[in-house]
Design a protein around this motif. Structure first.
Motif, PDB file in Angstrom:
ATOM      1  N   THR A  67      65.025  31.989  43.504  1.00 41.32           N
ATOM      2  CA  THR A  67      65.331  32.942  42.442  1.00 41.32           C
ATOM      3  C   THR A  67      65.327  32.256  41.079  1.00 41.32           C
ATOM      4  O   THR A  67      64.782  32.783  40.101  1.00 41.32           O
ATOM      5  CB  THR A  67      66.701  33.593  42.692  1.00 41.32           C
ATOM      6  OG1 THR A  67      66.699  34.233  43.974  1.00 41.32           O
ATOM      7  CG2 THR A  67      67.027  34.606  41.615  1.00 41.32           C
ATOM      8  N   ILE A  68      65.931  31.082  41.001  1.00 44.20           N
ATOM      9  CA  ILE A  68      65.991  30.350  39.724  1.00 44.20           C
ATOM     10  C   ILE A  68      64.588  30.002  39.242  1.00 44.20           C
ATOM     11  O   ILE A  68      64.250  30.169  38.055  1.00 44.20           O
ATOM     12  CB  ILE A  68      66.848  29.077  39.875  1.00 44.20           C
ATOM     13  CG1 ILE A  68      68.319  29.458  40.096  1.00 44.20           C
ATOM     14  CG2 ILE A  68      66.711  28.178  38.639  1.00 44.20           C
ATOM     15  CD1 ILE A  68      69.219  28.286  40.418  1.00 44.20           C
ATOM     16  N   GLU A  69      63.745  29.522  40.148  1.00 43.42           N
ATOM     17  CA  GLU A  69      62.383  29.160  39.745  1.00 43.42           C
ATOM     18  C   GLU A  69      61.605  30.396  39.299  1.00 43.42           C
ATOM     19  O   GLU A  69      60.817  30.342  38.341  1.00 43.42           O
ATOM     20  CB  GLU A  69      61.663  28.467  40.909  1.00 43.42           C
ATOM     21  CG  GLU A  69      62.226  27.099  41.256  1.00 43.42           C
ATOM     22  CD  GLU A  69      62.259  26.163  40.061  1.00 43.42           C
ATOM     23  OE1 GLU A  69      61.255  26.130  39.301  1.00 43.42           O
ATOM     24  OE2 GLU A  69      63.279  25.466  39.873  1.00 43.42           O
ATOM     25  N   ALA A  70      61.831  31.514  39.969  1.00 45.63           N
ATOM     26  CA  ALA A  70      61.157  32.755  39.565  1.00 45.63           C
ATOM     27  C   ALA A  70      61.647  33.207  38.192  1.00 45.63           C
ATOM     28  O   ALA A  70      60.861  33.707  37.372  1.00 45.63           O
ATOM     29  CB  ALA A  70      61.408  33.847  40.603  1.00 45.63           C
ATOM     30  N   LEU A  71      62.929  33.017  37.917  1.00 43.37           N
ATOM     31  CA  LEU A  71      63.472  33.370  36.609  1.00 43.37           C
ATOM     32  C   LEU A  71      62.887  32.484  35.513  1.00 43.37           C
ATOM     33  O   LEU A  71      62.557  32.958  34.416  1.00 43.37           O
ATOM     34  CB  LEU A  71      64.999  33.237  36.625  1.00 43.37           C
ATOM     35  CG  LEU A  71      65.756  34.284  37.436  1.00 43.37           C
ATOM     36  CD1 LEU A  71      67.208  33.882  37.620  1.00 43.37           C
ATOM     37  CD2 LEU A  71      65.669  35.649  36.762  1.00 43.37           C
ATOM     38  N   ILE A  72      62.745  31.195  35.806  1.00 40.28           N
ATOM     39  CA  ILE A  72      62.164  30.275  34.826  1.00 40.28           C
ATOM     40  C   ILE A  72      60.702  30.629  34.580  1.00 40.28           C
ATOM     41  O   ILE A  72      60.223  30.628  33.436  1.00 40.28           O
ATOM     42  CB  ILE A  72      62.324  28.823  35.309  1.00 40.28           C
ATOM     43  CG1 ILE A  72      63.817  28.437  35.296  1.00 40.28           C
ATOM     44  CG2 ILE A  72      61.507  27.865  34.448  1.00 40.28           C
ATOM     45  CD1 ILE A  72      64.116  27.100  35.925  1.00 40.28           C
TER      46      ILE A  72
END
Length: 253
Positions: A67-72
């Motif tokens: 999720t964090i990588e997708a947000l970045i």
């Protein structure tokens, strides 16, 4: 509470043996301003349901990492992602009662273990597009997103305004007290600030007196016991900046 402060001040002024030339009046003042937040913090969490806590923790961590990588990839600055992460484990077990003709029997159903991993990310409140897109990205990854709290990054202006109001409040009170004691207010001798201005937002967990739990144990200021004059911001995204000072004046007969 202000009436108590006035009474104590008058008692000090009227105390026997005081020298008129050396008499001073010490008065507290408070100042508050309501300002919009310039940053907000969003909590992103990924929850895994299962029986094995160890495997559930790994899966929750991997899900949150994705999720964090997708947000970045969607535009979030990596530096705005909190370094700390939280994890919680809870077990949910339900029961039901089965009745026959004469009695009832409680039946415990299989317990479900939930493992949740959570991280907080900071956003500028003006970046509505990024905030909305981040909620959508989280949902697409199977994660949950919720606004945790608001903050104030640029404090210089609001702090200065709150301090100015606090000094003005003290002077107004000092003039009233001196007049009530039949004296004349003189020059300002000292301004003491016990603590730097604080930024406050309305909590969802205020009690019936609209007091935070910390306020219940803070008896250092008049507003502590006057909760109905606290003036909490009426809506989300608005913050209260509060300043307190103690000002000493010379008084003359």
């Amino acid at each position: 509470m202000k009436a108590l402060v006035i009474l104590l001040s008058i008692l000090i002024l009227a105390s026997p043996g005081s020298s008129h030339e050396g008499m001073t009046l010490k008065v507290p003042g408070e100042g508050t301003v309501i300002v919009p937040a310039d940053v907000l913090f969003v909590s992103f969490s990924f929850t895994v349901e299962g029986e094995n806590v160890t495997q559930g923790s790994l899966n929750a961590s991997e899900g949150l990492n994705r999720t964090i990588e997708a947000l970045i990839d969607g535009g979030v600055n990596r530096d705005d992602v909190s370094a700390g992460r939280g994890r919680s484990v809870s077990k949910i077990q339900s029961t039901s009662r089965v009745f026959n003709d004469t009695s009832g029997v409680c039946v415990a159903h299989e317990a479900v273990t939930l493992v949740k991993e959570e991280v907080t990310i900071r956003f500028d409140v003006t970046d509505d597009g990024l905030i909305e897109r981040s909620f959508e990205v989280a949902a697409a990854q199977g994660a949950e997103a919720a606004i945790s709290w608001y903050g104030l990054k640029e404090t210089a202006g609001p702090f200065a305004e709150a301090r100015k109001k606090a000094v003005e409040d003290a002077e107004q009170a000092a003039r009233s007290i001196a007049s009530a004691a039949g004296m004349r207010l003189g020059e300002r001798l000292q301004i003491y600030e016990p603590y730097r201005p604080e930024v406050i937002q309305r909590s969802a967990a205020l009690d019936i007196f609209e007091m935070g739990m910390a306020d219940l144990f803070d008896l250092s200021w008049p507003w502590t016991l006057d909760p109905f004059e606290k003036g909490y911001p009426p809506e989300a995204g608005m913050l209260q900046v509060r300043s307190g000072v103690v000002v000493t004046y010379r008084v003359y007969p």
